[in-house]
Write an enzyme that holds these catalytic residues in place. Structure first.
Site, PDB file in Angstrom:
ATOM      1  N   ASN A 111       0.857  -1.206   0.000  1.00 13.71           N
ATOM      2  CA  ASN A 111       0.000   0.000   0.000  1.00 13.71           C
ATOM      3  C   ASN A 111       0.882   1.242   0.000  1.00 13.71           C
ATOM      4  O   ASN A 111       2.109   1.150   0.009  1.00 13.71           O
ATOM      5  CB  ASN A 111      -0.942  -0.031   1.207  1.00 13.71           C
ATOM      6  N   LYS A 132       9.566 -16.939 -10.495  1.00 18.05           N
ATOM      7  CA  LYS A 132       8.731 -15.895 -11.082  1.00 18.05           C
ATOM      8  C   LYS A 132       7.563 -16.536 -11.863  1.00 18.05           C
ATOM      9  O   LYS A 132       7.792 -17.459 -12.658  1.00 18.05           O
ATOM     10  CB  LYS A 132       9.585 -15.050 -12.028  1.00 18.05           C
ATOM     11  N   ASP A 135      -3.698 -10.100  12.952  1.00 18.17           N
ATOM     12  CA  ASP A 135      -3.876  -8.706  13.381  1.00 18.17           C
ATOM     13  C   ASP A 135      -2.878  -8.454  14.511  1.00 18.17           C
ATOM     14  O   ASP A 135      -3.027  -8.982  15.618  1.00 18.17           O
ATOM     15  CB  ASP A 135      -5.323  -8.464  13.830  1.00 18.17           C
ATOM     16  N   LYS A 137     -13.121   0.342  15.770  1.00 18.50           N
ATOM     17  CA  LYS A 137     -11.776  -0.257  15.823  1.00 18.50           C
ATOM     18  C   LYS A 137     -11.213  -0.219  17.235  1.00 18.50           C
ATOM     19  O   LYS A 137     -10.598  -1.181  17.708  1.00 18.50           O
ATOM     20  CB  LYS A 137     -10.825   0.486  14.886  1.00 18.50           C
TER      21      LYS A 137
HETATM   22  N1  CTP Z   1      -3.258  -3.410  12.366  1.00 18.27           N
HETATM   23  C1  CTP Z   1      -2.427  -4.467  12.779  1.00 18.27           C
HETATM   24  N2  CTP Z   1      -2.429  -5.631  12.091  1.00 18.27           N
HETATM   25  C2  CTP Z   1      -3.209  -5.815  11.022  1.00 18.27           C
HETATM   26  C3  CTP Z   1      -4.055  -4.752  10.580  1.00 18.27           C
HETATM   27  C4  CTP Z   1      -4.048  -3.564  11.273  1.00 18.27           C
HETATM   28  O1  CTP Z   1      -1.709  -4.302  13.763  1.00 18.27           O
HETATM   29  N3  CTP Z   1      -3.173  -6.960  10.376  1.00 18.27           N
HETATM   30  C5  CTP Z   1      -3.269  -2.162  13.149  1.00 18.27           C
HETATM   31  C6  CTP Z   1      -2.712  -0.957  12.419  1.00 18.27           C
HETATM   32  O2  CTP Z   1      -1.324  -0.811  12.641  1.00 18.27           O
HETATM   33  C7  CTP Z   1      -3.508   0.187  13.039  1.00 18.27           C
HETATM   34  C8  CTP Z   1      -4.854  -0.455  13.351  1.00 18.27           C
HETATM   35  O3  CTP Z   1      -4.627  -1.854  13.397  1.00 18.27           O
HETATM   36  O4  CTP Z   1      -2.980   0.610  14.263  1.00 18.27           O
HETATM   37  C9  CTP Z   1      -5.938  -0.155  12.368  1.00 18.27           C
HETATM   38  O5  CTP Z   1      -5.500  -0.499  11.071  1.00 18.27           O
HETATM   39  P1  CTP Z   1      -6.519  -0.525   9.855  1.00 18.27           P
HETATM   40  O6  CTP Z   1      -5.801  -1.009   8.632  1.00 18.27           O
HETATM   41  O7  CTP Z   1      -7.238   0.778   9.803  1.00 18.27           O
HETATM   42  O8  CTP Z   1      -7.549  -1.608  10.411  1.00 18.27           O
HETATM   43  P2  CTP Z   1      -8.117  -2.894   9.787  1.00 18.27           P
HETATM   44  O9  CTP Z   1      -8.441  -3.788  10.929  1.00 18.27           O
HETATM   45  O10 CTP Z   1      -7.206  -3.445   8.742  1.00 18.27           O
HETATM   46  O11 CTP Z   1      -9.493  -2.384   9.158  1.00 18.27           O
HETATM   47  P3  CTP Z   1      -9.866  -1.951   7.653  1.00 18.27           P
HETATM   48  O12 CTP Z   1      -8.634  -2.099   6.807  1.00 18.27           O
HETATM   49  O13 CTP Z   1     -10.951  -2.904   7.293  1.00 18.27           O
HETATM   50  O14 CTP Z   1     -10.366  -0.551   7.777  1.00 18.27           O
END
Ligand code: CTP
Length: 402
Positions: free
Chosen positions: A210, A289, A306, A337
């Site tokens: 990303n 590849k 997560d 969240k």
């Molecule tokens: N985060 C994490 N591990 C993941 C995804 C997210 O530790 N696999 C943490 C990020 O570092 C941030 C928080 O969770 O502090 C929110 O991240 P975000 O990407 O907004 O949350 P998601 O749970 O991925 O929700 P979405 O992408 O569906 O909005």
């Protein structure tokens, strides 16, 4: 040794005889590494010329609220958001009275009212004006709004009186500016952070990732280390230099990030998850590849762990702070969240918003409160965030054990 490297200071000058000392103050601040913009009230220009201040600061001096030219360069709101610190030296009794009452009838009072940056005032006036009840009442009101009052000094005055009311010397003001940035609130506190994007390999040459630049994590790590914390930053691939006194561990994928976090979490007082972790990864990363064929291709993705939720379920858990970049319903999605991931604090912002001049605005959510930090300079907002994090830590430390 004074250091103000990369600090942005707005120096406000009001109309007192001590205004001539603001030239020396500017020279000292610039020498210590600060970037200085100067804003002068009309009466200040009777005591020292804007040209002198322009030569010393290296920037055009800000004089008028309603000057179309100046607004096209850096407008008053932009100036208010630009500053990491606002110092008014000298500050006359009249200026102090106007700021106390929230007046915004010239450029300087407007900027003071519009800024979230910390403000310090170095008063300069006749000793009888200083001692007057109304001045003292005004100062008390300013202090209660967390405006710092630096001085005045006691001594012989331009009018011949002897007493309190002289502006403190430029050297002392410059040292206080430098000391101001030496925050010690997180002294000895251990902080583990994640930052940047993760890369999920498809094959040896391709990956899913990303747009995260890692800038927010690196700015927070810089400020946390400057406030005395021992910071370990686990970073995905970014093009940023490691901040001073921060120990950095580079990783690529979410799984590697989780494993580095678990290796370093023991003893951490605070965990801050700033990384934009990829939520999914290809079910297998091909060893060779992948070659193009005539057919379409389907990629099967599996969910990544997560990281922040894993940390929040540890016992004992550190203070856990998350970030969320949302494209809609920031506060509702943010609060979801906060609760679902078991966080103490969540900083949410608009993912699509772009800011000039490194300005940011963030919504801070905790179970007890919701507030907006900014818009302001990245440094001012990072400091406000760290203050909220330190508040959470203090609250937890003071809680009786259950
Ligand atoms: N985060 C994490 N591990 C993941 C995804 C997210 O530790 N696999 C943490 C990020 O570092 C941030 C928080 O969770 O502090 C929110 O991240 P975000 O990407 O907004 O949350 P998601 O749970 O991925 O929700 P979405 O992408 O569906 O909005």
């Amino acid at each position: 040794m004074m250091s103000l490297n990369n600090k942005r200071i707005l120096l406000g000058i009001t109309g007192g005889i001590a205004a001539y000392k603001s030239a020396e103050l500017t020279r000292m601040l610039v020498k210590a590494g600060a970037e200085i913009h100067v804003a002068m009230t009309p009466s200040a220009t009777e005591f020292i010329t804007p040209l002198t201040m322009q030569a010393l600061s290296g920037h055009r001096v800000h004089l008028d609220l309603l000057d179309a030219d100046a607004e096209a360069g850096m407008g008053h709101i932009e100036l208010a958001r630009w500053a990491d610190l606002i110092v008014i030296a000298p500050a006359t009794a009249d200026f102090i009275a106007r700021v106390t009452h929230g007046q915004a009838d010239d450029l300087l009072t407007t900027v003071v009212l519009a800024s979230i940056a910390p403000i310090a005032i170095a008063p300069a006036m006749n000793q009888a004006m200083w001692g007057d009840d109304i001045t003292q009442t005004n100062l008390k009101a300013l202090k209660s709004r967390s405006i710092h009052i630096w001085g005045p000094a006691f001594g012989e005055q331009a009018c011949g009186d002897i007493g309190p009311g002289r502006m403190i010397e430029p050297q002392e003001i410059a040292e206080r500016c430098s000391g101001f940035f030496e925050n010690t609130r997180l002294n000895g506190i251990k902080i583990l952070m994640t930052g940047g994007p993760t890369r999920e390999a498809i094959d040896p040459v391709r990956f899913i990732s990303n747009h995260s630049s890692g800038k927010m994590a690196f700015a927070l790590a810089t400020e946390a280390a400057a406030a005395g914390a021992q910071v370990t930053l686990i970073s995905g691939p970014v093009h940023l230099t490691t901040p001073d006194r921060v120990s950095r561990i580079d990783v690529e994928s979410a799984e590697q990030m989780l494993s580095a976090v678990m290796d370093h979490i023991e003893g951490a007082d605070i965990f801050i998850g700033v990384a934009a972790v990829a939520d999914y990864r290809p079910v297998t990363a091909e060893k060779q590849k992948i070659k193009k064929t005539k057919n379409d291709m389907t990629l099967t993705l599996v969910k990544n762990p997560d990281i922040i939720s894993t940390v929040a379920t540890l016992s004992p858990a550190p203070i856990v702070v998350g970030f969320a970049a949302e494209t809609e319903n920031i506060d509702v999605n943010g609060r979801d969240k906060l609760e679902n991931k078991g966080l103490d604090l969540l900083f949410a912002n608009q993912a699509t918003e772009t800011f000039n001049n490194d300005e940011v605005s963030i919504i801070a959510l905790s179970s007890q409160s919701q507030q907006t930090l900014g818009p302001g300079s990245k440094l001012s907002v990072a400091r406000l965030m760290l203050d909220l994090i330190a508040d959470q830590l203090e609250r937890k430390t003071n809680q009786p054990e259950s």
